[in-house]
Design a protein around this motif. Structure first.
Motif, short mmCIF file in Angstrom:
data_model
loop_
_atom_site.label_atom_id
_atom_site.label_comp_id
_atom_site.label_asym_id
_atom_site.label_seq_id
_atom_site.Cartn_x
_atom_site.Cartn_y
_atom_site.Cartn_z
N GLU A 122 5.93 7.25 -21.02
CA GLU A 122 6.77 7.06 -19.84
C GLU A 122 5.90 6.54 -18.70
O GLU A 122 4.86 7.12 -18.40
CB GLU A 122 7.39 8.41 -19.42
N ILE A 123 6.32 5.44 -18.08
CA ILE A 123 5.61 4.90 -16.93
C ILE A 123 6.45 5.21 -15.69
O ILE A 123 7.66 4.99 -15.71
CB ILE A 123 5.47 3.36 -17.04
N THR A 124 5.82 5.72 -14.67
CA THR A 124 6.58 5.96 -13.45
C THR A 124 5.68 5.95 -12.21
O THR A 124 4.50 5.60 -12.31
CB THR A 124 7.46 7.23 -13.57
N SER A 125 6.24 6.32 -11.08
CA SER A 125 5.58 6.08 -9.79
C SER A 125 4.68 7.22 -9.29
O SER A 125 5.01 8.40 -9.40
CB SER A 125 6.66 5.81 -8.73
N HIS A 126 3.56 6.80 -8.71
CA HIS A 126 2.63 7.71 -8.01
C HIS A 126 2.42 7.11 -6.61
O HIS A 126 1.31 7.12 -6.09
CB HIS A 126 1.33 7.73 -8.83
N THR A 127 3.49 6.56 -6.05
CA THR A 127 3.54 5.71 -4.84
C THR A 127 2.99 4.31 -5.14
O THR A 127 2.53 4.05 -6.26
CB THR A 127 2.77 6.25 -3.61
N TYR A 128 3.02 3.44 -4.13
CA TYR A 128 2.54 2.08 -4.33
C TYR A 128 1.02 1.98 -4.19
O TYR A 128 0.34 1.38 -5.00
CB TYR A 128 3.23 1.16 -3.32
N THR A 129 0.45 2.63 -3.16
CA THR A 129 -0.98 2.46 -2.88
C THR A 129 -1.81 3.75 -2.90
O THR A 129 -2.96 3.75 -2.48
CB THR A 129 -1.21 1.83 -1.49
N HIS A 130 -1.24 4.86 -3.35
CA HIS A 130 -1.94 6.15 -3.33
C HIS A 130 -2.12 6.68 -1.91
O HIS A 130 -3.12 7.32 -1.58
CB HIS A 130 -3.30 6.07 -4.03
N ALA A 131 -1.13 6.44 -1.09
CA ALA A 131 -1.20 6.94 0.28
C ALA A 131 -0.90 8.43 0.32
O ALA A 131 -0.13 8.95 -0.49
CB ALA A 131 -0.16 6.20 1.12
N ASN A 132 -1.51 9.11 1.28
CA ASN A 132 -1.14 10.49 1.57
C ASN A 132 0.16 10.43 2.37
O ASN A 132 0.17 10.11 3.56
CB ASN A 132 -2.25 11.16 2.39
N LEU A 133 1.27 10.72 1.73
CA LEU A 133 2.59 10.51 2.34
C LEU A 133 2.82 11.34 3.59
O LEU A 133 3.57 10.94 4.48
CB LEU A 133 3.70 10.79 1.31
N THR A 134 2.15 12.51 3.66
CA THR A 134 2.38 13.38 4.82
C THR A 134 1.83 12.76 6.12
O THR A 134 2.16 13.19 7.20
CB THR A 134 1.73 14.77 4.63
N LYS A 135 0.96 11.74 5.96
CA LYS A 135 0.36 11.11 7.15
C LYS A 135 1.10 9.85 7.59
O LYS A 135 0.68 9.16 8.51
CB LYS A 135 -1.10 10.71 6.85
N LEU A 136 2.18 9.50 6.89
CA LEU A 136 2.88 8.25 7.18
C LEU A 136 4.16 8.47 7.98
O LEU A 136 4.72 9.57 7.99
CB LEU A 136 3.23 7.54 5.87
N SER A 137 4.61 7.38 8.61
CA SER A 137 5.90 7.42 9.30
C SER A 137 7.01 7.37 8.24
O SER A 137 6.75 7.03 7.08
CB SER A 137 6.04 6.20 10.22
N ASP A 138 8.23 7.67 8.65
CA ASP A 138 9.35 7.61 7.70
C ASP A 138 9.48 6.22 7.09
O ASP A 138 9.72 6.08 5.91
CB ASP A 138 10.66 7.99 8.40
N LYS A 139 9.28 5.22 7.95
CA LYS A 139 9.41 3.84 7.47
C LYS A 139 8.34 3.55 6.40
O LYS A 139 8.62 2.93 5.37
CB LYS A 139 9.25 2.89 8.66
N GLN A 140 7.13 3.99 6.66
CA GLN A 140 6.03 3.76 5.71
C GLN A 140 6.25 4.53 4.40
O GLN A 140 5.93 4.02 3.32
CB GLN A 140 4.69 4.17 6.34
N ILE A 141 6.78 5.74 4.52
CA ILE A 141 7.05 6.52 3.29
C ILE A 141 8.05 5.77 2.42
O ILE A 141 7.86 5.59 1.22
CB ILE A 141 7.59 7.93 3.63
N LYS A 142 9.12 5.28 3.08
CA LYS A 142 10.14 4.52 2.34
C LYS A 142 9.52 3.33 1.65
O LYS A 142 9.83 3.03 0.50
CB LYS A 142 11.23 4.01 3.29
#
Ligand code: ZN
Length: 290
Positions: A122-142
């Motif tokens: 199974e291949i699936t997502s670990h985000t696009y760039t390995h960003a720490n999502l808690t540090k991003l804006s809502d727009k960036q998380i999306k």
């Protein structure tokens, strides 16, 4: 492409410059086309096919112990070292990968990921760039989540329904999870560590599935065979769901690298335990059908 007419007066000069401009414009398009073509071909050199998913008995959460072998980041060594071993032991894994890294050294190419998918992983997502999502804006998380899904979809690496997810560094909070839950069917965390003995407090026990907080156990070069066997024993005793997390499978000695020999011993221990294995998707589907 805009050229100054004043600087290039002769018409012959203009033709030559136009020809150069055309070449400069077209050559990269041709080479990108070739690169894309080359990337998208499944790479079948080393992947051993697993039994068809349909042919394997469905893993049944809560009724029996289960193991889901997971990998984070999409390292090339997973394809070159781990996939042939998993093929040998008929173990299908879940791969949380980073679509931004498809053309980067040491990461799986699209062709390699496709080949793994076709072999039953199974291949699936670990985000696009390995960003720490808690540090991003809502727009960036999306953007991190949606771009990862778009690229995986573009290369035919996923079915869109019931996508599973793992956050980089396991970093989530309620804001991040509101975005994750609207796009994904589950989240595996990194709460467990196979550098410790398993108390089992965090392993998913019968009747205790929390889809957006499924405990995975990081396996590193520090993990002993006893610890790995201890986790299998715990799962077997309690009908629990043991989810090891691997990264690179190589001899680099990095903290989170496991050698191919150790990885093979682990797969052998799983098989010897008699515990059924399945991807996240398979296990969570069996949950729905109950
Ligand atoms: Zn990661």
């Amino acid at each position: 492409m805009i050229m100054s007419k004043n600087r290039y007066r002769s018409s012959r000069g203009a033709i030559v410059l136009n020809a150069i401009a055309l070449a400069v414009t077209i050559l990269p398009i041709i080479s990108i086309g070739w690169w894309t073509f080359d990337m998208v071909k499944p790479d079948s050199r080393q992947t051993v096919s697993l039994q068809q998913i349909e042919a394997r008995p469905a893993p049944r959460l809560h009724e029996e112990p289960l193991v889901t072998v997971t990998f984070d980041d999409g390292w090339e060594s997973i394809y070159s070292e781990a996939a042939p071993i998993m093929g040998q032991y008929q173990i299908a894994s879940t791969q949380y990968i980073l679509p931004s890294q498809f053309n980067a050294p040491q990461y799986m190419s699209v062709g390699q990921a496709l080949s793994m998918r076709q072999a039953g992983h199974e291949i699936t997502s670990h985000t696009y760039t390995h960003a720490n999502l808690t540090k991003l804006s809502d727009k960036q998380i999306k953007e991190e989540l949606d771009t990862s899904i778009e690229v995986l979809k573009k290369f035919d690496l996923i079915d869109e329904d019931n996508l599973n997810f793992a956050a980089p560094l396991g970093a989530t909070d309620s804001r991040v999870m509101s975005h994750v839950e609207s796009r994904f069917a589950s989240t595996r965390n990194v709460m467990g560590d196979l550098g410790k003995d398993i108390s089992g407090n965090d392993m998913t026990l019968p009747g205790k599935l929390d889809r957006y907080n499924i405990t995975g156990y990081t396996v590193g070069q520090y993990t002993t065979d006893e610890q790995f066997q201890g986790a299998l024993n715990y799962a077997k005793k309690h009908n629990a769901w043991f989810i090891p997390i691997y990264h690179q499978i190589d001899d680099s000695g990095d903290k989170y690298s496991v050698t191919p020999e150790t990885f093979e011993r682990h797969m052998k221990m799983i098989k010897a335990s008699g515990i059924k294995t399945g991807t996240m998707r398979e296990v969570l589907r069996s949950e729905e059908s109950q």
